[in-house]
Design an enzyme around this catalytic site. Structure first.
Site, PDB file in Angstrom:
ATOM      1  N   LYS A  75      26.329  -2.543 -10.812  1.00  0.00           N
ATOM      2  CA  LYS A  75      27.355  -2.945 -10.103  1.00  0.00           C
ATOM      3  C   LYS A  75      28.772  -3.458 -10.043  1.00  0.00           C
ATOM      4  O   LYS A  75      29.101  -4.490 -10.680  1.00  0.00           O
ATOM      5  CB  LYS A  75      27.236  -2.124  -8.587  1.00  0.00           C
ATOM      6  CG  LYS A  75      28.483  -1.745  -7.726  1.00  0.00           C
ATOM      7  CD  LYS A  75      27.318  -1.726  -6.695  1.00  0.00           C
ATOM      8  CE  LYS A  75      28.354  -1.085  -5.182  1.00  0.00           C
ATOM      9  NZ  LYS A  75      27.879  -0.759  -4.391  1.00  0.00           N
ATOM     10  N   SER A 159      27.528   3.351  -1.872  1.00  0.00           N
ATOM     11  CA  SER A 159      28.788   3.347  -3.146  1.00  0.00           C
ATOM     12  C   SER A 159      28.499   2.770  -4.356  1.00  0.00           C
ATOM     13  O   SER A 159      29.014   2.509  -5.608  1.00  0.00           O
ATOM     14  CB  SER A 159      29.645   2.241  -2.729  1.00  0.00           C
ATOM     15  OG  SER A 159      29.126   1.103  -2.467  1.00  0.00           O
ATOM     16  N   SER A 183      24.673   1.550   0.924  1.00  0.00           N
ATOM     17  CA  SER A 183      25.144   1.789  -0.101  1.00  0.00           C
ATOM     18  C   SER A 183      23.984   1.309  -1.477  1.00  0.00           C
ATOM     19  O   SER A 183      24.259   2.609  -2.658  1.00  0.00           O
ATOM     20  CB  SER A 183      26.438   1.159  -0.502  1.00  0.00           C
ATOM     21  OG  SER A 183      27.905   1.358  -0.021  1.00  0.00           O
TER      22      SER A 183
END
Lengths: 499, 546
Positions: A75, A159, A183
């Site tokens: 990420k 996310s 997330s």
């Protein structure tokens, strides 16, 4: 796509193939780059590492390493040395760290090949992976690769949506996400992959760009529980650079092929039976409870009475820490910087241009909560509520305190629904979406306990439905065993996407 | 470490354009009307509270491994954490904790077994995180006190220490000509101990006396290097005036003062300024002021006119800070890895007050003499000299240290008495020669200088150079008698002016001088003139009366 897609195979069996030279690391990388290209329209990656850089790296690698060049993704809020780390924000659009996060370094040191940095909501604030400077990430499920419709597709969840999509499509064998309020688990559930949020402190946060320091934890996304276990064992442990990591050694997790759950007490938190949860998910939840029960586990209903306060409590604490953590982005040392004006003017302008509305909103709210006159009313109160939520969960897992306790794992939904369509999702505000989708995941972050999202079946709309398991602190062993059992029982199939 | 190039490009920036010095002048109180002000001063009771920022002399910074060092090239001692690079986390430096604990113990504080860190937010370009990590609510040490002697040592007073907190220092902004601000982060993140006193000091003199005592303690226990010019000991003073002792007036904070003289001036100035305002019917505003080193005035700081809300919150990246004691440390698997308060207490050296007391009591030195030695860590040297030569007069020894030893250390740029080229033992031998009249003061000085150059023992120097004087009374008497006899024969007038009733008259002195000169000539200048003088006088007296 070939019928036996090597990119969709479990990590452990690919490692076996590499060891036996059935396939070379180079070949694996070529295929992965092709896959990243094929799935480009999903917008999973913010940046992809140059092919030549990686090939050079994997040729140098001697195959004796643990990961033998296995491709993975990270990420884009984990610092990566010499590779841009944007947090999907204009603020860090051109920011290139000079060091790598501990978890990233552990993976590359173990011989993993970093393919690229995956998309997220700006600074990990969001539940959809839609609020990003490179635009939203699309869910591969029910996505028409041949004739993509600009509006008609499902969101990946967030996310860590980019990581979930990269794993779901075979563009990476596993990926790192970060989980502050859900997330990792939420996009994992929407994309039909396994997503582990480990115990707070079991994985180092050094190099993870902070959202809420007291809740952030690096998470692991992979297509099966075994792969998650494999990566967890590489990553867990003390890091002298992160004072909040566990002291002493962390036990390696070992899971049997067909683990028994006979000795387990499975708790069903009754407060999670919210009216907003879709019937399909409730049905799946019930099925799973029965499966546990039918295989000898003791299934009991438990109460987490403070669950209803978790959302607002999370909101206050999150905004407070966000306001504080974002204070460093003033455009002086790094990051976006506006021209001209007095110092304060330059700060204001840089921050206004650098952050999106959702980030700015949280900063404003956080600073409000932290004002001297508001601190007791909001921040301090939220801390107290957090302690109550922690106590709820601790009590449930506590073996020695009588009724309504002694549970080994909790079984719960991940979220209220399957992945929503972008066009409906985009109509709601960022904060409303957070309230809606983080409701069952936040508690684990408040309490620090480990939790995992496991895909179980498909909905009528052919979208993945996942369930969540939670265990007590540093009890990843039990958690992953239960997850493996659920995975075996549900026989969820990873699809062959029509790239 | 951040490559220096990265910092040079991004941090030593010609930016912050238009950032003006943050001081503006408001109203200056004219110091020339001092006389007038003094008349009114008696009616007002000033109250001063002090916040001392003492830089901890640890090898590395409070939360990072970057070196703590002064005068390094700009931005060369900056870790990723110090530059607030995203994703970096603080790691507490145990040495800083140890030194704060020692300081707390020396200031009679209660050491908190568990303390916490907080974030204090404000935007300032030399504080890259946008907040300072400090200990706001639960500091490491609380509720202490310090006894300090007033400037002349005549009275001992007491000040309550509210707390000692660990916190980060900021970087430095340099406002250059041409409206450019440069930032140096070398100091950013260096450990500070903020020592907060109760508002209990009532004059500039007392404030300075307290600060000097505190300073001496920090030097003595080795927790702060105390280089004032380098800002390692900075003081914020909260000053107010009131007419009754029980009521405190509106306080004004003067920030960031270095140097005892400056602190004295600031407090004096501020008290007078406030009295003047009130006497003129005005109201003292609660504000933060800065000291202008050039003019000697305090000026209002524009930036802080609006009351800052620091939006304190707990620092989430640092677990609670634990220290242990003898009983709790036993339960740990690795006791050497933690700070044991009892152990630190046992390791504390003797503090200045005790040392001074010992010097005054055992050697009858004055307070000033004792303080002089203590402040310079020279008491052991002094004591050793005295132990080697009990007969010596302590004040003579003290004078020698003050005059000769210090001069030598300054000349050779020696920072501690241990480096002195003349050991205490050697100095004792030298002073004994002097004491026994075997050499005179002039030769003693020469011997000392020779000892520094040759590193030889004074006895040997005197011996080899044949500097020993004839001071034995019998020999001297014989020599003087001979000289008087000779003079009487050759130049009878020479002694005729001597008047036993007026031995200090010009004529008498002249007579003595003639005798001495002859003795010196006869002995090849080896006579101890002091002894010879006494003997000659006695002989001449005897001659006159007989």
């Amino acid at each position: 796509m070939s019928s036996t897609d090597i990119l969709m195979k479990p990590l452990v069996s690919v490692l076996q193939m590499l060891r036996n030279r059935v396939i070379s690391t180079e070949e694996l990388l070529h295929r992965t780059y092709t896959r990243i290209n094929e799935t480009k329209s999903l917008n999973a990656f913010v940046s992809v590492v140059e092919k030549n850089d990686n090939l050079e790296f994997c040729i140098k690698d001697d195959r004796s390493s643990i990961l033998k060049g296995i491709p993975f993704a990270v990420k884009d809020n984990f610092s990566t040395r010499n590779i841009s780390t944007t947090c999907a924000s204009n603020m860090l659009r051109n920011y290139v760290p000079t060091y790598s996060a501990t978890v990233v370094k552990k993976l590359t040191d173990a011989g993993g090949t970093l393919m690229g940095k995956t998309n997220l909501d700006e600074f990990a604030m969001g539940v959809g992976t839609v609020d990003s400077i490179i635009g939203p990430t699309r869910n591969p499920w029910q996505y028409d690769f041949q004739h993509p419709n600009p509006d008609d597709w499902y969101i990946a969840g967030g996310s860590s949506g980019g990581s979930a999509v990269a794993v779901a499509t075979g563009a990476s064998y596993f990926a790192l996400g970060s989980d502050t309020g859900g997330s990792v688990r939420l996009p994992a559930s929407f994309c039909g992959v396994v997503g582990l949020k480990p115990t707070y402190g079991s994985l180092s946060r050094h190099g993870l760009i902070s959202l809420v320091n007291s809740m952030d934890v690096p998470g692991i996304l992979a297509r099966c529980v075994d792969d998650v276990v494999f990566i967890y064992n590489i990553l867990s442990g003390n890091d002298p650079r992160d004072s909040t990591t566990v002291q002493g050694k962390v036990e390696k997790v070992v899971i049997e092929e067909n683990p028994s759950v006979k000795d387990l007490v499975v708790g069903i938190p009754k407060q999670y039976h919210g009216p907003d949860v879709s019937p399909e998910i409730i049905d799946c939840w019930k099925w799973a409870a029965d499966i546990f029960s039918n295989n000898g586990a003791k299934v009991v209903e438990v109460s987490l009475p403070h669950t209803q306060y978790s959302i607002v409590c999370y909101h206050v604490l999150c905004c407070g820490e966000v306001a504080s953590n974002m204070a460093r982005y003033d455009g002086l040392q790094y990051g976006h910087r506006s021209d001209g004006g007095f110092t304060e003017e330059m700060y204001a302008k840089s921050r206004n241009e650098g952050f999106n509305e959702s980030v700015r909103g949280r900063i404003t709210a956080g600073n409000y909560f932290l004002l001297r006159r508001n601190y007791r009313k909001y921040y301090e109160k939220a801390q107290k509520v957090r302690r109550l939520i922690q106590t709820d969960i601790k009590k449930v897992f506590d073996k020695g305190s009588g009724k309504n306790s002694g549970v080994d794992v909790l079984l719960a939904p991940v979220t209220v629904s399957t992945a929503p369509q972008y066009k409906t999702f985009a109509q709601k505000t960022n904060s409303y979406r957070t309230v809606e989708h983080d409701i069952y995941t936040q508690s684990a972050n408040m309490a620090g306990v480990p939790a995992i999202s496991v895909p179980v079946r498909l909905s009528q709309a052919k979208l993945p439905i996942s369930l969540q398991l939670l265990a007590s602190n540093f009890n990843e062993g039990t958690l992953l065993r239960a997850a493996k059992f659920l995975e075996n029982a549900s026989s969820f199939q990873h699809p062959k996407f029509d790239f | 470490m951040v490559p220096s190039l990265f910092m040079m490009q991004r941090c030593l920036f010609p930016g912050a354009i238009g950032c003006k010095p943050s001081f503006i002048l408001v109203k200056r109180y004219n110091c020339s009307s001092q006389k007038n002000a003094r008349l009114q001063d008696d009616r007002w009771i000033p109250t001063v509270g002090l916040e001392i920022h003492a830089q901890i002399n640890s090898q590395s910074k409070l939360f990072s491994s970057a070196k703590n060092q002064f005068m390094a090239p700009p931005n060369s001692l900056v870790s990723n954490f110090d530059a607030s690079i995203p994703g970096t986390l603080p790691v507490i430096n145990k040495e800083c904790v140890r030194k704060a604990v020692r300081t707390g113990l020396a200031l009679n504080c209660k050491i908190q077994k568990t303390s916490f860190f907080d974030r204090k937010h404000y935007f300032y370009s030399d504080m890259p995180q946008g907040y300072q990590i400090t200990q706001y609510k639960h500091p490491i040490a609380k509720n202490g006190y310090l006894h300090y002697p007033t400037a002349d040592g005549s009275v001992v007073k007491r000040v309550k220490i509210e707390q000692i907190q660990l916190e980060q220092d900021s970087g430095k902004s340099m406002h250059e000509e041409g409206q450019v601000t440069l930032i140096d982060l070398n100091r950013a993140g260096v450990g500070l101990m903020e020592i907060v006193t109760a508002p209990e000091v009532s004059s500039a003199g007392d404030a300075c006396a307290f600060l000097k005592e505190l300073y001496g303690i920090l030097m003595r226990i080795g927790t702060c290097d105390g280089k004032l010019a380098e800002g390692q000991f900075r003081v914020d003073a909260n000053i107010s005036i009131a007419q009754q002792k029980t009521k405190l007036g509106t306080r004004v904070e003067v920030k960031n003062i270095s140097g005892f003289k400056h602190i004295h001036n600031v407090i004096e100035y501020e008290i007078k300024r406030q009295i003047r305002i009130v006497e003129e019917g005005g109201i003292v505003e609660s504000e933060t002021r800065a000291f202008d080193y050039e003019t000697g005035f305090t000026v209002s700081m524009r930036d802080k006119e609006i009351k800052q809300d620091y939006r304190f919150m707990p620092e989430p990246n640092l677990p609670p800070l634990h220290v242990y004691d003898d009983s709790s440390v036993t339960s740990l698997s690795n006791p050497s890895s933690v700070i044991n308060v009892d152990q630190e207490r046992r390791n504390l050296p003797k503090l200045p007050a005790d040392i001074r007391g010992h010097l005054i009591e055992s050697f009858h030195l004055s307070f000033v003499e004792a303080e002089f030695l203590t402040n310079r860590n020279m008491e052991n040297y002094f004591i050793e000299v005295m132990e080697c030569a009990h007969n010596l007069n302590p004040t003579v020894v003290w004078n020698w240290i003050k005059m000769h030893v210090i001069a030598h250390m300054v000349e050779y740029n020696l920072s501690s008495i241990e480096e002195c080229y003349v050991s205490a033992r050697d100095l004792a031998a030298l002073l004994l020669l002097l004491h026994n009249n075997e050499i005179n003061a002039e030769t003693a000085h020469l011997t000392f200088t020779t000892a520094i150059q040759t590193r030889q023992h004074p006895d040997k120097i005197v011996e080899e150079n044949n500097w020993k004087m004839i001071s034995d009374k019998e020999t001297v008497t014989k020599l003087c008698e001979d000289a008087i006899a000779t003079l009487q024969c050759t130049d009878a007038k020479a002694l005729s002016g001597y008047d036993a009733d007026k031995p200090k008259s010009k004529a008498s002195k002249q007579a003595i001088k003639r005798v001495i000169m002859l003795v010196r000539k006869n002995t090849n200048d080896k006579i101890h003139t002091g002894v010879a003088k006494d003997v000659t006088m006695k002989l001449l007296n005897y001659k006159r009366t007989s």
